[in-house]
Design an enzyme around this catalytic site. Structure first.
Site, PDB file in Angstrom:
ATOM      1  N   LYS A 121      -2.968   7.156   4.766  1.00 22.96           N
ATOM      2  CA  LYS A 121      -3.804   5.952   4.634  1.00 22.96           C
ATOM      3  C   LYS A 121      -5.349   6.566   4.972  1.00 22.96           C
ATOM      4  O   LYS A 121      -6.371   5.902   4.618  1.00 22.96           O
ATOM      5  CB  LYS A 121      -3.571   4.953   5.322  1.00 22.96           C
ATOM      6  CG  LYS A 121      -2.194   4.069   5.202  1.00 22.96           C
ATOM      7  CD  LYS A 121      -1.936   3.116   5.986  1.00 22.96           C
ATOM      8  CE  LYS A 121      -2.847   1.825   5.655  1.00 22.96           C
ATOM      9  NZ  LYS A 121      -2.679   0.896   6.646  1.00 22.96           N
ATOM     10  N   SER A 166      -2.800 -11.029   4.180  1.00 25.05           N
ATOM     11  CA  SER A 166      -3.576 -10.450   5.297  1.00 25.05           C
ATOM     12  C   SER A 166      -4.264 -11.367   6.100  1.00 25.05           C
ATOM     13  O   SER A 166      -4.823 -12.380   5.474  1.00 25.05           O
ATOM     14  CB  SER A 166      -4.592  -9.272   4.421  1.00 25.05           C
ATOM     15  OG  SER A 166      -5.417  -8.728   5.400  1.00 25.05           O
ATOM     16  N   TYR A 223     -11.623  -7.374  -0.504  1.00 21.18           N
ATOM     17  CA  TYR A 223     -10.166  -7.074  -0.297  1.00 21.18           C
ATOM     18  C   TYR A 223      -9.799  -8.554   0.283  1.00 21.18           C
ATOM     19  O   TYR A 223      -8.637  -9.199  -0.001  1.00 21.18           O
ATOM     20  CB  TYR A 223     -10.120  -6.064   0.740  1.00 21.18           C
ATOM     21  CG  TYR A 223      -8.463  -6.246   1.161  1.00 21.18           C
ATOM     22  CD1 TYR A 223      -7.551  -5.640   0.579  1.00 21.18           C
ATOM     23  CD2 TYR A 223      -8.312  -6.532   2.635  1.00 21.18           C
ATOM     24  CE1 TYR A 223      -6.387  -5.815   1.186  1.00 21.18           C
ATOM     25  CE2 TYR A 223      -7.114  -6.571   3.384  1.00 21.18           C
ATOM     26  CZ  TYR A 223      -6.220  -6.118   2.508  1.00 21.18           C
ATOM     27  OH  TYR A 223      -4.871  -6.089   3.101  1.00 21.18           O
TER      28      TYR A 223
END
Length: 339
Positions: free
Chosen positions: A186, A117, A140
């Site tokens: 999502k 990411s 994250y």
């Protein structure tokens, strides 16, 4: 027949990858996911797969050679909620599970193409795949970075062990802001284009954050990448098993949120036979509204991202990425067809 595994298969990127594999005539695909959120099944309903395995079962079973010869695993399964504060859950789900999968891949002779990411860069203003620029702002981003770091330890800092054939292919992709079909499940983590489409349909206007971080209202900039381009690059690496490493997967082009909003509204206007409007006209007519920047995001928000594509281009991957105006128009057309 080539057997492939896709984790996070019912998710946004995973389901689109399966669609891309199906388009090539590949269907011996094991789909791995957690369907506790049952409506995600819709992302799989029109796809061709050989089997579905729950995520709680798959990783240990694969380690024990339950699925025979697997050519490659596209590992998209993860908790991608950047607002998730449970670090223990995040590290188990995104880091420990990925390490187990990597070790099993090496043992079983499977190639690993995995989702990293752009959140690994966090507060950096340089987006190059090097430790000096990796400063995640949330757990994250850290969970993704730690696995990248583990791969550098396992494969060599420049993935020289994999490139020399000492390990099977390992390729990690640092996704920037991906948008496109099949992200509806999502919720708050869906793209701004998705939310703006629904907001405009419901309220007749879209809303953007006001000024923050030295950027004017709506002028914060991100590298927005269309899902079809993400699939194309993943499949390019699937076709090139000799190439390993960590690579940015964005367009290399930073565009303001204002561009996304303008593209969404104008695509909808044009579908109704109305002429497109400038940003200034959208604001003056009340079709675009700015709201105060939320306190909950202060200090945790990337105001600017732009993928450095030098490493990707050096591999020979010359894929041509869609800009926001092109990709969003295609996405809005797809959303409108869903009814």
């Amino acid at each position: 027949m080539t057997r492939i595994v896709v984790t996070g298969a019912a998710g946004f990127i995973g389901s689109n990858l399966i669609r891309g594999l199906n388009d090539r005539g590949l269907s011996d695909i094991i789909a791995v996911d957690d369907l506790t959120q049952g409506d995600k099944f819709r992302n799989l309903a029109d796809l061709q797969i050989a089997d579905y395995v729950d995520a709680d079962v798959f990783y240990n079973a694969f380690e024990a050679d339950a699925y025979g010869k697997v050519e490659a695993i596209f590992h998209e399964g993860a908790c991608s909620d950047t607002m998730e504060s449970n670090g223990k859950y995040m590290m188990q789900n995104n880091y420990a599970t990925s390490v187990q999968l990597y070790q099993s891949c090496q043992k079983r002779g499977a190639r690993l193409l995995y989702a990293s990411s752009a959140a690994t860069y966090g507060g950096s203003d340089t987006f190059r795949e090097a430790p000096a620029f990796e400063h995640p702002l949330n757990v994250y981003g850290y969970s993704k970075l730690l696995f990248d770091q583990r791969m550098r330890r396992e494969c060599g800092p420049a993935f020289e062990n994999a490139l020399a054939g000492l390990t099977r292919q390992v390729a990690g992709f640092r996704y920037f802001n991906v948008y496109g079909p099949h992200e509806q499940h999502k919720g708050r983590m869906a793209s701004v284009a998705f939310h703006q489409f629904n907001q405009f349909k419901a309220e007749g206007k879209v809303k953007l954050f006001g000024d923050y971080g030295g950027y004017a209202a709506g002028a914060q900039m991100r590298d927005f990448v269309f899902i079809d381009d993400v699939v194309a690059v993943n499949l390019w690496f699937f076709d090139h098993p000799e190439i390993s490493g960590i690579f940015n997967l964005g367009t290399g082009r930073s565009q303001p949120f204002n561009d996304v909003a303008s593209s969404v509204v104008n695509a909808l206007r044009q579908s109704n036979g109305q002429a497109p409007l400038t940003l200034e006209a959208l604001v003056s007519e009340g079709l675009l509204e700015y709201i105060p920047f939320p306190d909950a995001l202060r200090g945790k928000y990337q105001c600017y991202t732009q993928a450095d594509l030098s490493a990707l281009r050096a591999t020979g991957c010359d894929h041509d990425f869609a800009d926001v105006q092109t990709g969003v128009a295609r996405y809005v057309q797809w959303l409108a067809q869903q009814g």
